[in-house]
Structure formats: C-alpha cells, structure tokens
Design an enzyme around this catalytic site. Structure first.
Site, PDB file in Angstrom:
ATOM      1  N   ASP A  50      36.606  42.878  43.420  1.00 14.15           N
ATOM      2  CA  ASP A  50      37.892  42.357  43.878  1.00 14.15           C
ATOM      3  C   ASP A  50      38.610  43.437  44.703  1.00 14.15           C
ATOM      4  O   ASP A  50      37.988  44.054  45.572  1.00 14.15           O
ATOM      5  CB  ASP A  50      38.715  41.886  42.667  1.00 14.15           C
ATOM      6  CG  ASP A  50      39.861  40.966  43.035  1.00 14.15           C
ATOM      7  OD1 ASP A  50      39.647  39.745  43.061  1.00 14.15           O
ATOM      8  OD2 ASP A  50      40.960  41.470  43.312  1.00 14.15           O
TER       9      ASP A  50
ATOM     10  N   TYR B  34      48.659  42.306  47.799  1.00 17.48           N
ATOM     11  CA  TYR B  34      48.225  41.353  48.824  1.00 17.48           C
ATOM     12  C   TYR B  34      49.063  41.510  50.093  1.00 17.48           C
ATOM     13  O   TYR B  34      48.528  41.532  51.206  1.00 17.48           O
ATOM     14  CB  TYR B  34      48.318  39.926  48.294  1.00 17.48           C
ATOM     15  CG  TYR B  34      47.287  39.615  47.247  1.00 17.48           C
ATOM     16  CD1 TYR B  34      46.092  38.973  47.577  1.00 17.48           C
ATOM     17  CD2 TYR B  34      47.487  39.958  45.909  1.00 17.48           C
ATOM     18  CE1 TYR B  34      45.137  38.694  46.620  1.00 17.48           C
ATOM     19  CE2 TYR B  34      46.539  39.688  44.947  1.00 17.48           C
ATOM     20  CZ  TYR B  34      45.357  39.055  45.304  1.00 17.48           C
ATOM     21  OH  TYR B  34      44.398  38.795  44.350  1.00 17.48           O
TER      22      TYR B  34
ATOM     23  N   HIS C 178      33.424  36.144  38.417  1.00 14.32           N
ATOM     24  CA  HIS C 178      34.189  37.141  39.161  1.00 14.32           C
ATOM     25  C   HIS C 178      34.547  38.368  38.330  1.00 14.32           C
ATOM     26  O   HIS C 178      34.954  39.396  38.878  1.00 14.32           O
ATOM     27  CB  HIS C 178      35.473  36.492  39.687  1.00 14.32           C
ATOM     28  CG  HIS C 178      36.209  37.329  40.679  1.00 14.32           C
ATOM     29  ND1 HIS C 178      35.657  37.718  41.879  1.00 14.32           N
ATOM     30  CD2 HIS C 178      37.468  37.855  40.659  1.00 14.32           C
ATOM     31  CE1 HIS C 178      36.533  38.440  42.557  1.00 14.32           C
ATOM     32  NE2 HIS C 178      37.640  38.543  41.836  1.00 14.32           N
TER      33      HIS C 178
END
Length: 418
Positions: free
Chosen positions: A208, A341, A395
């Site tokens: 990630d 982000y 994930h």
C-alpha cells in the site's frame, strides 16, 4: 499539537534496552526512548461513545452487498463485539510484547518497533504499512522473521526487524508540512535505519502506501537499501486491455486478481477520491466517532481481503479489525492518516520507470489483492529476481497470510549482499 496530546499516554521505560544500546552511539542525538502503550483510559471513553451510538434497526435496502459500502449486519456485529467480548487490555498487552521506541528525526517523532535477531549475520529489514493499516498488521511475522530458518539453498536466514509507523499514523504524529511526501518519509526512515539504529545496509518490504515509501528508498538510497520486497507497487496496475495487448498470459489465480482489480476500479475507489480531495471533510466528520471510523475502515478491510479471512492461515479476524480501528481512534490519528492521500496526489503513476539500482527486487502477488502486476510489469521497475503468486490472501498479507509473507520475505536472504 498531536505529539503534545499523545505524550501522556506513553509510559517511558526506565532504561534503554540492551538491543538499543548495541545500536549506533549517535542515536542519543535523536532522543531515542523506549515506551509502552497505555491507552486504557482512552478505551473506556471509546466504549462509552460506542454505547451511545445508534445504528439503524434494519438495512435501508436489504440485500445490497458490500460494493455499496459497509454492510449494516457486519457493522452491527463489530459494534456488539467492541462493547462485549473485545478485550482491549489483552490486545494492548500483546502489542507491548514487542519492543517499541520513538526517535526524533528532523524534528518529527517517529514511532517504531525494533526486534533484533540473536543471529550475528541477521539481515536488517524494515516493514512498511499503508492505509488503513498500521504497524499492527506486521506483528504476526516479526517473531518468525527474527528466528533462524533454512532457505531453499540450505542457508540459514534471519532478520532484525524494524516496523515504523508512517508519519500521521498511530504513535508517529502528523508531519510538519502540508506538502510532506512519501519521499520525505523515505529520507527520515533511511536516517532511522542508518544513523539511529546503526545499520549500514538493510532491506525493505512495502505494501500500500508503504510500497511508495519503500520504492523511494529502493531507488534514492541505493547504497544502503540492498534488497526490496513488495506486495503492492506505486504504479497503476495495467488494465486488462494493456495486459492482452502485450500478449501476457495470466494464470488462473491472476485472472481472479484481474477481476478484483476491475471491480475495485468500478466501485471501490470512492474513499480514494474523498481522501485525496477532501481529507478534512472525512477526517473531521469522523474524528470523535469510533463507530464512524469503524464503518469507514472495516468496510474497506473486508472488501480488500481474501473472502476466507479469519480462517487459517488468515488471522484477520473481527478482533484484528477492532484492534486496528481502536489504534486509529485512541491515537487521534484517523484525520492525520487520511491526509497522506492529499499530500501525495502523484505518488501513483502510470509511467513505469526503472529504479537506478542493481539491488534485487522480490514481488508477491496475492489472489485477492486489489492490484495486479504481472511479472513482465514488475520487471520494468527494478532488478526482479523473484515473483510469487499465492492462492490465499488479499491486501493485508501480514494478517491475511502471514506464513506466506514470512516465507517470501525470507527469500531476501538468497540475494542480499551487505
């Protein structure tokens, strides 16, 4: 400031451990301190807020699946467990079984777990998490990695493991600048490994957002980072059309992943748009709402994981999810974590470039991950020496398939040269 708010929660140990004393003497310049986690009082408040939170009695539109967001039944189940059977004291004790430290690097307090192997030739390795993860997702692999194991060539391999919290996550406070990037994080983490802990060379693992930091380390600090392992890449996965146009044949397992990626691109990236453009909206809206954070995080964890999560070899149970969300709420890090982000709008790129290093790169593809990178694409970005595909996991392989992740990271030992 976040750090000022957090400091009373840390019980500073009375002496630096033998392991820390064995590191670089220069670490005193970084105000290195061991600590234990004590968030018991904060958890009592969390529980009170959860108890006051009211959920709908029934779903607005019964039968709507997780593609529309977290399912009410799942959220209600987690809320009930948080209030009844979930034991924060036990989870906190488990977290404190590991050696935790903080160090001040470039004015930023960095939290990290540091577990040394007893083996003299152990390889230093740094494990890097992403969102909505934390150092917690790597706990199942730390002890096995520190232990000596026989590799495929008959060589004994072990690791000294460092697991830092990304700035703005858990016990690492928010970075000092709004334009703080993964490259900045890579720089301070290289300082952590080389100057604070005294490792002249080391390996990295990233998933990630951690993969973006690890890839920056892999390319920019190529004299100190001498091997890298990834389960995710900071490059947009190729589309099905691109894969076909390049005459790449996928295995049956990779075809499952390809379908997952297509579904994610169609219905799974709403959180990404929100956190990339309006981090304060979601961060402040859920700031003091543990059930709100639970809904936002748990829905994504479930959607991105293997559908068989919670069954062996997975340890991604409801308890693991509640522990992860508890850490976000109790450390006031939900708001600061979503800012990663907005701070890194171009961290993922569609232009594949090769890192300027000859260090070996290893990659592991898990069947139910939300990104697919065929071997041919991974080879474009580094010195690919190993590519594995696993039929279990998603994930969060540190929780979803820790035995496979441990084995694959051990593969670093076949190629690492200090």
């Amino acid at each position: 400031m976040f750090l000022q708010h957090l400091t009373p929660r840390l019980i500073v140990a009375t002496a630096v451990t033998v392991a820390l004393a064995a590191a670089s003497a220069a670490n005193n310049n970084f105000d290195v301190k061991p600590f234990k986690i004590d968030l018991t009082t904060e958890f009592s408040r969390l529980k009170s807020l959860v108890n006051l939170t009211r959920l709908p009695v029934k779903a607005l539109y019964p039968g709507v699946g997780p593609e529309k967001g977290v399912e009410l039944d799942f959220l209600s189940e987690l809320r009930t467990e948080w209030l009844t059977t979930f034991d924060w004291g036990a989870q906190q004790a488990e977290l404190n079984n590991f050696k935790h430290f903080t160090a001040v690097i470039e004015g930023l307090t960095v939290h990290f777990v540091h577990e040394r192997s007893d083996e003299a030739d152990a390889i230093p390795v740094m494990l890097l998490h992403g969102w909505p993860g934390s150092f917690h997702e790597f706990l199942p692999v730390i002890e096995p990695l520190t232990q000596s194991a026989v590799s495929a060539t008959g060589k004994n391999v072990s690791f000294s493991v460092v697991v830092p919290s990304l700035p703005g996550f858990a016990f690492s406070p928010a970075p000092p600048a709004v334009n703080w990037t993964v490259d900045n994080t890579a720089r301070i983490f290289n300082t952590l490994m080389t100057e604070v802990l005294g490792y002249s060379t080391y390996a990295v693992h990233g998933t990630d957002w951690g993969s973006a930091v690890a890839y920056s380390l892999y390319g920019s600090f190529n004299t100190t980072v001498r091997a890298a392992h990834f389960t995710f890449l900071p490059f947009f996965p190729p589309s099905a059309q691109d894969i076909a146009a390049n005459n790449i044949t996928l295995s049956d397992l990779q075809k499952v992943t390809e379908q997952r990626v297509s579904e994610f691109n169609a219905i799974g990236n709403g959180y990404l748009i929100e956190q990339s453009t309006k981090p304060n909206d979601i961060g402040l809206a859920l700031y003091d709402s543990p059930v709100g954070q639970l809904a936002w995080i748990a829905g994504n964890i479930k959607l991105w994981s293997d559908p068989r999560s919670g069954t062996p070899p997975s340890v991604l149970t409801n308890t693991a999810i509640l522990t992860s969300v508890s850490l976000y709420f109790l450390t006031d890090s939900f708001l600061s974590s979503v800012w990663i982000y907005a701070q890194n709008p171009t961290a993922l790129t569609s232009v594949y470039t090769k890192a300027p290093t000859d260090a070996p790169l290893l990659f592991s593809q898990y069947e139910y991950n939300v990104g697919l990178w065929p071997k041919e694409y991974v080879a474009k970005v580094g010195n690919l020496v190993s590519y594995n595909v696993h039929d279990f996991g998603g994930h969060f392989p540190g929780l979803d398939n820790p035995s496979a992740l441990t084995k694959d990271i051990r593969g670093i030992g076949l190629y690492f040269k200090a």
